[in-house]
Design a protein around this motif. Structure first.
Motif, PDB file in Angstrom:
ATOM      1  N   GLY A  27      35.713 -26.683   3.212  1.00 51.43           N
ATOM      2  CA  GLY A  27      34.863 -25.562   2.838  1.00 51.43           C
ATOM      3  C   GLY A  27      35.620 -24.557   1.985  1.00 51.43           C
ATOM      4  N   ASP A  28      36.481 -25.035   1.087  1.00 55.81           N
ATOM      5  CA  ASP A  28      37.251 -24.179   0.180  1.00 55.81           C
ATOM      6  C   ASP A  28      38.029 -23.115   0.949  1.00 55.81           C
ATOM      7  OD1 ASP A  28      38.254 -23.376  -2.313  1.00 55.81           O
ATOM      8  OD2 ASP A  28      36.647 -21.922  -2.596  1.00 55.81           O
ATOM      9  N   GLY A  29      38.880 -23.577   1.842  1.00 55.47           N
ATOM     10  CA  GLY A  29      39.702 -22.669   2.636  1.00 55.47           C
ATOM     11  C   GLY A  29      39.278 -22.593   4.084  1.00 55.47           C
ATOM     12  N   THR A  30      38.096 -23.059   4.399  1.00 52.31           N
ATOM     13  CA  THR A  30      37.626 -23.122   5.782  1.00 52.31           C
ATOM     14  C   THR A  30      37.296 -24.572   6.096  1.00 52.31           C
ATOM     15  OG1 THR A  30      36.655 -20.915   5.658  1.00 52.31           O
ATOM     16  CG2 THR A  30      35.883 -22.341   7.430  1.00 52.31           C
ATOM     17  N   ARG A  31      37.961 -25.108   7.097  1.00 49.60           N
ATOM     18  CA  ARG A  31      37.683 -26.483   7.522  1.00 49.60           C
ATOM     19  C   ARG A  31      36.433 -26.468   8.385  1.00 49.60           C
ATOM     20  NH1 ARG A  31      41.747 -31.067   9.116  1.00 49.60           N
ATOM     21  NH2 ARG A  31      42.832 -29.981   7.457  1.00 49.60           N
ATOM     22  N   ILE A  32      35.505 -27.348   8.084  1.00 53.33           N
ATOM     23  CA  ILE A  32      34.269 -27.466   8.842  1.00 53.33           C
ATOM     24  C   ILE A  32      34.321 -28.786   9.598  1.00 53.33           C
ATOM     25  CG2 ILE A  32      31.758 -27.612   8.689  1.00 53.33           C
ATOM     26  CD1 ILE A  32      32.207 -25.949   6.000  1.00 53.33           C
ATOM     27  N   GLU A  33      34.174 -28.688  10.907  1.00 53.15           N
ATOM     28  CA  GLU A  33      34.289 -29.856  11.771  1.00 53.15           C
ATOM     29  C   GLU A  33      32.923 -30.219  12.326  1.00 53.15           C
ATOM     30  OE1 GLU A  33      37.513 -30.454  14.947  1.00 53.15           O
ATOM     31  OE2 GLU A  33      35.782 -29.666  16.069  1.00 53.15           O
ATOM     32  N   LEU A  34      32.480 -31.440  12.037  1.00 51.48           N
ATOM     33  CA  LEU A  34      31.284 -31.998  12.664  1.00 51.48           C
ATOM     34  C   LEU A  34      31.774 -32.936  13.747  1.00 51.48           C
ATOM     35  CD1 LEU A  34      29.227 -32.919   9.460  1.00 51.48           C
ATOM     36  CD2 LEU A  34      29.109 -30.809  10.809  1.00 51.48           C
ATOM     37  N   VAL A  35      31.199 -32.833  14.942  1.00 55.11           N
ATOM     38  CA  VAL A  35      31.636 -33.687  16.045  1.00 55.11           C
ATOM     39  C   VAL A  35      30.430 -34.218  16.811  1.00 55.11           C
ATOM     40  CG1 VAL A  35      32.004 -31.696  17.574  1.00 55.11           C
ATOM     41  CG2 VAL A  35      33.117 -33.864  18.100  1.00 55.11           C
TER      42      VAL A  35
ATOM     43  N   ILE B 165      20.737 -14.008  -0.089  1.00 60.07           N
ATOM     44  CA  ILE B 165      20.866 -14.983   0.990  1.00 60.07           C
ATOM     45  C   ILE B 165      19.636 -15.877   1.074  1.00 60.07           C
ATOM     46  CG2 ILE B 165      22.330 -13.462   2.388  1.00 60.07           C
ATOM     47  CD1 ILE B 165      19.819 -13.030   4.211  1.00 60.07           C
ATOM     48  N   CYS B 166      19.848 -17.061   1.636  1.00 67.95           N
ATOM     49  CA  CYS B 166      18.757 -17.894   2.138  1.00 67.95           C
ATOM     50  C   CYS B 166      19.346 -18.729   3.262  1.00 67.95           C
ATOM     51  CB  CYS B 166      18.112 -18.753   1.052  1.00 67.95           C
ATOM     52  SG  CYS B 166      19.116 -20.092   0.412  1.00 67.95           S
TER      53      CYS B 166
ATOM     54  N   ALA C 163      23.886 -17.311  19.202  1.00 69.77           N
ATOM     55  CA  ALA C 163      23.494 -18.130  18.057  1.00 69.77           C
ATOM     56  C   ALA C 163      24.656 -18.224  17.076  1.00 69.77           C
ATOM     57  CB  ALA C 163      22.269 -17.530  17.362  1.00 69.77           C
ATOM     58  N   ILE C 164      24.784 -19.379  16.453  1.00 71.43           N
ATOM     59  CA  ILE C 164      25.828 -19.567  15.450  1.00 71.43           C
ATOM     60  C   ILE C 164      25.197 -20.067  14.161  1.00 71.43           C
ATOM     61  CG2 ILE C 164      27.653 -20.041  17.134  1.00 71.43           C
ATOM     62  CD1 ILE C 164      27.284 -23.044  16.283  1.00 71.43           C
ATOM     63  N   HIS C 165      25.905 -19.842  13.072  1.00 74.01           N
ATOM     64  CA  HIS C 165      25.501 -20.425  11.808  1.00 74.01           C
ATOM     65  C   HIS C 165      26.741 -20.550  10.934  1.00 74.01           C
ATOM     66  CE1 HIS C 165      25.339 -16.123  10.691  1.00 74.01           C
ATOM     67  NE2 HIS C 165      25.605 -16.540   9.455  1.00 74.01           N
ATOM     68  N   LEU C 166      26.664 -21.435   9.979  1.00 73.48           N
ATOM     69  CA  LEU C 166      27.718 -21.632   9.000  1.00 73.48           C
ATOM     70  C   LEU C 166      27.311 -20.893   7.740  1.00 73.48           C
ATOM     71  CD1 LEU C 166      30.259 -23.141   7.978  1.00 73.48           C
ATOM     72  CD2 LEU C 166      28.733 -25.034   7.359  1.00 73.48           C
ATOM     73  N   GLY C 167      28.184 -20.081   7.169  1.00 72.10           N
ATOM     74  CA  GLY C 167      27.895 -19.351   5.941  1.00 72.10           C
ATOM     75  C   GLY C 167      28.686 -19.921   4.777  1.00 72.10           C
TER      76      GLY C 167
ATOM     77  N   GLU D  41      23.684 -20.602   6.384  1.00 75.80           N
ATOM     78  CA  GLU D  41      23.386 -19.503   5.464  1.00 75.80           C
ATOM     79  C   GLU D  41      24.053 -19.797   4.135  1.00 75.80           C
ATOM     80  OE1 GLU D  41      24.000 -14.672   5.005  1.00 75.80           O
ATOM     81  OE2 GLU D  41      25.071 -15.753   6.580  1.00 75.80           O
ATOM     82  N   VAL D  42      23.300 -19.685   3.068  1.00 72.35           N
ATOM     83  CA  VAL D  42      23.847 -19.798   1.722  1.00 72.35           C
ATOM     84  C   VAL D  42      23.732 -18.412   1.116  1.00 72.35           C
ATOM     85  CG1 VAL D  42      23.658 -20.918  -0.520  1.00 72.35           C
ATOM     86  CG2 VAL D  42      23.134 -22.206   1.570  1.00 72.35           C
TER      87      VAL D  42
END
Length: 138
Positions: free
Chosen positions: A59-67, A122-123, A86-90, A134-135
């Motif tokens: 994620g360009d400096g942030t590692r995103i882990e799917l498990v 945002i969307c 609640a969580i979300h990825l931005g 979140e984008v």
């Protein structure tokens, strides 16, 4: 000694079904895929006899882990942003309107791009398992 961020983790039911969304729709590169099992892992995550199948994305400096866990736990209610816990990825993009227009028709969105009082555009999207993404364009 302060902690430093290593990754953001998202638990999914099916890594094979969700990974194409993060890789192909969001454009994140897969860094590595691996599995972990054994007593130390099961004890560490607090799930008896757990095995985890992982995909790490850049994620360009942030590692995103799917498990994906085996055994799989019970589903949670559909995530909603205003619920405690609640969580979300931005993810930041250069042109949110172009990004939004290029989304495949089957991607669930909460709204079209909006400009907030802070000036950020945002969307929100949902991945194939309803996890919130979140984008934003700053």
């Amino acid at each position: 000694m302060p902690a430093t961020a290593h990754h953001v983790g998202i638990t999914v039911s099916s890594l094979e079904e969700v990974l194409p969304f993060y890789r192909d729709v969001l454009g994140l590169d897969v860094i590595t895929r691996f599995s972990v099992s054994g007593e130390a892992f099961a004890t560490g995550v607090g799930v008896e006899n757990a095995t985890g199948s992982f995909a790490h994305l850049d994620g360009d400096g942030t590692r995103i882990e799917l498990v994906e866990y085996d055994p799989e736990g019970a589903d949670i209610e559909e995530p909603s942003l205003n619920r405690p816990g609640a969580i979300h990825l931005g993810l930041d993009v250069d042109d949110i309107d172009a990004f939004y227009e290029a989304l495949p028709e089957d991607v669930e969105t909460i709204s079209e791009p909006q400009t907030t009082e802070s000036g950020t555009r945002i969307c929100f999207l949902r991945d194939p398992e309803k996890n919130l993404v979140e984008v934003l364009e700053q």
